[in-house]
Write a protein that holds these residues in place. Structure first.
Motif, PDB file in Angstrom:
ATOM      1  N   ASP A  29       0.862  -1.184   0.000  1.00  0.00           N
ATOM      2  CA  ASP A  29       0.000   0.000   0.000  1.00  0.00           C
ATOM      3  C   ASP A  29       0.897   1.232   0.000  1.00  0.00           C
ATOM      4  OD1 ASP A  29      -1.791   2.020   0.343  1.00  0.00           O
ATOM      5  OD2 ASP A  29      -2.650   1.274   2.217  1.00  0.00           O
ATOM      6  N   LEU A  30       0.925   1.947  -1.120  1.00  0.00           N
ATOM      7  CA  LEU A  30       1.822   3.091  -1.269  1.00  0.00           C
ATOM      8  C   LEU A  30       1.219   4.395  -0.755  1.00  0.00           C
ATOM      9  CD1 LEU A  30       3.307   2.325  -4.791  1.00  0.00           C
ATOM     10  CD2 LEU A  30       4.403   2.012  -2.561  1.00  0.00           C
ATOM     11  N   GLY A  31       0.041   4.344  -0.187  1.00  0.00           N
ATOM     12  CA  GLY A  31      -0.515   5.530   0.445  1.00  0.00           C
ATOM     13  C   GLY A  31      -1.201   6.468  -0.527  1.00  0.00           C
ATOM     14  N   PRO A  32      -1.356   7.737  -0.143  1.00  0.00           N
ATOM     15  CA  PRO A  32      -2.112   8.701  -0.950  1.00  0.00           C
ATOM     16  C   PRO A  32      -1.407   9.031  -2.265  1.00  0.00           C
ATOM     17  CG  PRO A  32      -1.044   9.790   0.898  1.00  0.00           C
ATOM     18  CD  PRO A  32      -0.855   8.320   1.115  1.00  0.00           C
ATOM     19  N   ALA A  33      -2.143   9.730  -3.133  1.00  0.00           N
ATOM     20  CA  ALA A  33      -1.644  10.014  -4.478  1.00  0.00           C
ATOM     21  C   ALA A  33      -0.333  10.797  -4.450  1.00  0.00           C
ATOM     22  CB  ALA A  33      -2.704  10.786  -5.268  1.00  0.00           C
TER      23      ALA A  33
END
Length: 649
Positions: A29-33
């Motif tokens: 999960d690379l997080g927000p944009a």
């Protein structure tokens, strides 16, 4: 382990589509944009530091938030936690270190799909001069890396510009691949694909050239001329200009009914297409055609699921295709089971059209107790050539002279499993030669040496997936990763693991990984039919001196993962210089691996885990059944005839 470093084994990144990453086979999960945008900016320049202002400009453009520098630090911290769960600070981060200039992504380029795309396209360009079928495969591999528009939904001027630039590179790769399709005779398929590409790129002139050529070579002259007139009408109405010279030249050729003699690639190279009267080539490989033109092909079958080694295949083919007065000699060298023979056979098959005089294979059995002598090799090769002079008795020198006289320059010889220079030097006939050996054979004048190491994790997974099916590896990626870890990227071990899993479809990958996880059983598990890792390693012992054999067993028993010559001197009870000489003998036969970059200024050495397990098993067997060592060849350790008639190299 394939490697103990995080950045070379467990991570994989994609930006040719949505920005994604995998660690140990599981998506992260690379997080927000914005956090994904920071990673994407670093992935565009893998291994190169990017200043914080450059990162800010890419991620936010002119719409700057408050304290953008703090946000960059925050997002990098989030990426570290996702990608390096054991590392949370800049001081200990291997992957995303902070320096005076900013951040960099310290990853292996092979882990990034964009870098793989660039490298694979480059290989295709190189191979277009050598073997079109292989070049086509490389382009297909490169194009297959794309999973959608680059960077997915990331917004902003920077990523829009980069997205456009990368889309142009993809379209160029498509054009070159289609040009190669035409050269291989795939006219109808090429016409269909070009038509689809023109729908989205109606003013792309080279696509119109390719479509006209494909239609014309398919016997559809009127349709080819209609493409020209439609394109010219659109060009004049949209831009007010006439078509360029390339399109007009093809138009004139079609009007005159002349053959299309060449197709231009994006690099300016030209290739010759198959004409309308030519038989359709076998797209994806020229095996059947080359077989007809190579009645003296004695290579044996190619490996259908051959995986990876793209750089080495390209290098070998390029060397064999080099013009010059001196026929090339290529030595493929590496440890037991690393895939030297498979690579040699693959390269030789790819180059068959270059050597219409014949391709010959000879197993020299250099690592066995009964290596092939030069006179035996000459007799075998002369029989393959159909001129062995069996009714007469010849000396070794006369046999060699007969062979060199019979060999023609347009032949290729593969000498597999060579013991040393003395065994192969008499067999170098003045024709191109491919040699495999565990030793480097640096004493062969003019030989080009190709070092073959274990496979990268990504290629190892591809190989296992090709053998047992991607659905099986994809169903349990953690277990697949454990199998890769226990087989250390060694192709022979992977081949055996795959064969055992295919033979036992009721086994789960987890069950087999558990079996391999038992160090006492691992080598026993890595055996199937006539394939056995232990056998391949045991063959090397024929060539060790008594001192080196004992040192090998002692170093393995000591248990240190890495050691220096000074460490070895303490273990072996000798001085450092003598210990270094003994270790180098083990290095020559690829039982010991040289480690670089230790920061001490001294060489360090390592026993791979499979090699260590083998040595410990041999030492235990020797203690149970001691025997007197032979002379220089060292003691012989036997396990069910393990040293007899070995053919694995």
């Amino acid at each position: 382990m394939i490697s103990s470093q995080l950045t070379t084994t467990s991570l994989r990144f994609e930006i040719l589509g949505p920005v994604r990453a995998w660690r140990d086979g599981e998506e992260v999960d690379l997080g927000p944009a914005r956090q994904r945008a920071v990673l994407a900016r670093l992935l565009l320049s893998t291994g190169q530091p990017q200043t914080i202002p450059d990162i800010i400009a890419a991620v936010w453009g002119d719409e700057l938030p408050g304290n953008p520098r703090n946000l960059v630090h925050k997002y990098v911290g989030g990426l570290r936690r996702a990608l390096e769960p054991a590392t949370t600070t800049s001081r200990t981060s291997q992957l995303l270190p902070l320096n005076a200039n900013g951040y960099m992504l310290r990853a292996d380029r092979r882990q990034v799909d964009l870098d793989n795309f660039t490298r694979t396209v480059s290989e295709g360009i190189t191979l277009a001069d050598i073997d079109l079928a292989t070049a086509r495969d490389r382009y297909n591999t490169a194009i297959g890396l794309w999973q959608g528009e680059a960077f997915g939904q990331l917004s902003g001027e920077f990523f829009a510009a980069e997205r456009h630039r990368l889309a142009e590179r993809l379209l160029t790769a498509h054009e070159d691949r289609i040009a190669i399709d035409l050269a291989l005779g795939g006219h109808a398929e090429a016409a269909i694909e070009v038509t689809a590409l023109l729908t989205g790129n109606p003013l792309r002139e080279h696509l119109s050239v390719l479509l006209m050529t494909a239609l014309y070579l398919s016997g559809r002259q009127a349709d080819a001329l209609r493409v020209f007139h439609d394109y010219r009408r659109n060009l004049v109405s949209e831009l007010g200009i006439e078509p360029a010279q390339e399109l007009q030249r093809v138009h004139r050729q079609i009007l005159a009914g002349q053959p299309v003699r060449q197709i231009t690639l994006s690099t300016g190279k030209t290739i010759e297409p198959a004409g309308r009267s030519s038989a359709r080539a076998d797209i994806g490989g020229a095996g059947r055609a080359s077989k007809r033109h190579n009645p003296l092909c004695h290579l044996g079958p190619d490996i259908s699921d051959f995986t990876g080694r793209e750089r080495q295949v390209t290098e070998i083919c390029s060397i064999l295709a080099e013009p010059g007065d001196t026929p090339p000699v290529v030595v493929i060298t590496g440890m037991a089971g690393v895939g030297k023979s498979a690579l040699a056979i693959r390269a030789a098959h790819l180059m068959k059209s270059r050597f219409p005089g014949g391709q010959f294979y000879l197993n020299l059995r250099g690592m066995t107790s009964d290596p092939v002598q030069p006179a035996q090799a000459f007799q075998r090769l002369l029989r393959l050539l159909g001129s062995d002079g069996s009714e007469q008795v010849y000396t070794d020198d006369e046999l060699g002279e007969l062979y060199r006289t019979a060999v023609r320059g347009r032949m290729l010889t593969v000498l597999d499993d060579a013991a040393d220079e003395r065994q192969v030097r008499p067999l170098l006939s003045g024709a191109p030669t491919l040699i495999t050996s565990r030793r480097r054979l640096a004493g062969l004048h003019g030989a080009r040496i190709i070092e073959l190491d274990t496979m990268a994790a990504e290629d190892a997974l591809r190989m296992l997936s090709q053998i047992i099916g991607s659905d099986r590896t994809g169903a349990d990626p953690r277990a697949a990763a454990r199998i890769l870890d226990h087989t250390e990227g060694l192709p022979l071990a992977l081949r055996i693991a795959g064969a055992r899993l295919v033979a036992r479809p009721h086994w789960t990958l987890g069950q087999f990984a558990d079996r391999l996880g038992d160090r006492e059983r691992r080598l026993a598990e890595l055996a199937h039919s006539d394939l056995e890792v232990r056998m391949a390693l045991a063959a090397t012992l024929h060539h060790l001196s008594q001192e080196s054999t004992q040192a090998f067993l002692n170093l393995a028993a000591h248990g240190a993962h890495t050691f220096t010559a000074a460490d070895a001197a303490g273990i072996l009870g000798t001085d450092e210089l003598e210990a270094a000489d003994i270790i180098e003998e083990l290095v020559d036969l690829r039982l010991v691996h040289v480690e670089h970059g230790q920061g001490t200024g001294r060489l360090a050495y390592r026993l791979r885990d499979l090699v260590r397990l083998f040595a410990c098993g041999q030492a235990a067997a020797h203690q149970r059944h001691p025997q007197q060592p032979s002379s220089r060849s060292g003691p012989t350790f036997r396990r069910q005839g393990v040293l007899q008639s070995l053919q694995i190299s």
